[in-house]
Scaffold this motif. Sequence first.
Motif, mmCIF file in Angstrom:
data_model
loop_
_atom_site.group_PDB
_atom_site.id
_atom_site.type_symbol
_atom_site.label_atom_id
_atom_site.label_comp_id
_atom_site.label_asym_id
_atom_site.label_seq_id
_atom_site.Cartn_x
_atom_site.Cartn_y
_atom_site.Cartn_z
ATOM 1 N N GLN A 78 0.828 -1.205 0.000
ATOM 2 C CA GLN A 78 0.000 0.000 0.000
ATOM 3 C C GLN A 78 0.864 1.258 0.000
ATOM 4 O O GLN A 78 0.582 2.223 -0.723
ATOM 5 N N ALA A 79 1.913 1.259 0.820
ATOM 6 C CA ALA A 79 2.787 2.424 0.904
ATOM 7 C C ALA A 79 3.439 2.705 -0.443
ATOM 8 O O ALA A 79 3.549 3.860 -0.870
ATOM 9 N N ALA A 80 3.872 1.651 -1.132
ATOM 10 C CA ALA A 80 4.491 1.828 -2.445
ATOM 11 C C ALA A 80 3.470 2.313 -3.466
ATOM 12 O O ALA A 80 3.760 3.195 -4.286
ATOM 13 N N LEU A 81 2.266 1.765 -3.428
ATOM 14 C CA LEU A 81 1.230 2.183 -4.367
ATOM 15 C C LEU A 81 0.860 3.650 -4.186
ATOM 16 O O LEU A 81 0.539 4.353 -5.148
ATOM 17 N N LEU A 82 0.915 4.121 -2.959
ATOM 18 C CA LEU A 82 0.587 5.510 -2.695
ATOM 19 C C LEU A 82 1.577 6.458 -3.376
ATOM 20 O O LEU A 82 1.239 7.600 -3.682
ATOM 21 N N MET A 83 2.767 5.982 -3.657
ATOM 22 C CA MET A 83 3.790 6.799 -4.304
ATOM 23 C C MET A 83 3.711 6.752 -5.828
ATOM 24 O O MET A 83 4.528 7.337 -6.524
ATOM 25 N N ILE A 86 5.172 9.446 -8.529
ATOM 26 C CA ILE A 86 6.338 10.196 -8.077
ATOM 27 C C ILE A 86 7.502 9.914 -9.043
ATOM 28 O O ILE A 86 7.714 8.777 -9.451
ATOM 29 N N PRO A 87 8.291 10.925 -9.415
ATOM 30 C CA PRO A 87 9.370 10.721 -10.399
ATOM 31 C C PRO A 87 10.457 9.775 -9.904
ATOM 32 O O PRO A 87 10.736 9.678 -8.705
ATOM 33 N N TYR A 88 11.094 9.127 -10.884
ATOM 34 C CA TYR A 88 12.313 8.364 -10.599
ATOM 35 C C TYR A 88 13.449 9.346 -10.355
ATOM 36 O O TYR A 88 13.604 10.336 -11.086
ATOM 37 N N SER A 185 11.059 8.064 -15.849
ATOM 38 C CA SER A 185 9.796 7.382 -15.555
ATOM 39 C C SER A 185 9.293 7.820 -14.189
ATOM 40 O O SER A 185 9.889 8.669 -13.528
ATOM 41 N N THR A 186 8.202 7.220 -13.765
ATOM 42 C CA THR A 186 7.645 7.467 -12.438
ATOM 43 C C THR A 186 7.359 6.131 -11.766
ATOM 44 O O THR A 186 7.369 5.083 -12.422
ATOM 45 N N VAL A 187 7.117 6.173 -10.474
ATOM 46 C CA VAL A 187 6.695 4.962 -9.763
ATOM 47 C C VAL A 187 5.400 4.472 -10.405
ATOM 48 O O VAL A 187 4.455 5.240 -10.595
ATOM 49 N N ARG A 188 5.352 3.199 -10.747
ATOM 50 C CA ARG A 188 4.212 2.679 -11.489
ATOM 51 C C ARG A 188 4.075 1.178 -11.276
ATOM 52 O O ARG A 188 4.952 0.526 -10.701
ATOM 53 N N ILE A 189 2.985 0.638 -11.769
ATOM 54 C CA ILE A 189 2.731 -0.796 -11.747
ATOM 55 C C ILE A 189 3.079 -1.366 -13.120
ATOM 56 O O ILE A 189 2.686 -0.817 -14.143
#
Length: 210
Positions: A78-83, A86-88, A185-189
């Motif tokens: 959840q904590a990672a998904l919330l980010m 956010i940019p790399y 890139s950004t934080v993503r799935i």
Amino acid sequence: MIAETGLATIFAVAAGLMGGVVLLAGLAGGAHVTATTTAAMCDDATTRSVPAELCEQFPDVTTVERLAGPERGLVAMQAALLMRGIPYSWGGGGPNGPSFGIEHGAHTRGFDCSGLAEYAWAKAGARIGGHTSPQWNAGARVPRSQIRPGDLIFFARDPARPATIHHVGIAIDTTRMVHAPSTGSTVRIDPWAGDPYREREFIGAVRPTV
């Protein structure tokens, strides 16, 4: 960017969330975690901000110390998904969240892959280190078929040599991860299972010890 096929509405980008509802907030140096209720994040199908298939799994707690092992992994995920969004930033991020990186990341506030992993697991009460080397040794190896939310998924230039590990993601399930891919890139799935590049470099998964 690989299409996130099969996902319902996921978390909105972190910049928007930071100004509104905050899912997780670290207290006492990351030792405690507060959380919004599962109902607030999942009940309304028109505004749901998490993957529909994960809503029923999310713990609804006030402190991380009350969680069992699998639930801590969900908190980290959840904590990672919330980010997400956010940019790399090369060398950026840590237990307190996004930060300016080093070298070509010096002017970008965000996360690199290991910084995101460190942040996510700090919110679950674990200190796993800020680089892939200590993170690879931060818990038990997990068979691929048993990967569960929050597990760390590692990739190496030579899967026979842990010293060549260069990337880590946080598992959503056995096929998808949330991660900070690369500069620009950004934080993503992204899916990793079935992707030729990721399959070729997959070295293993680790479940951090709390």
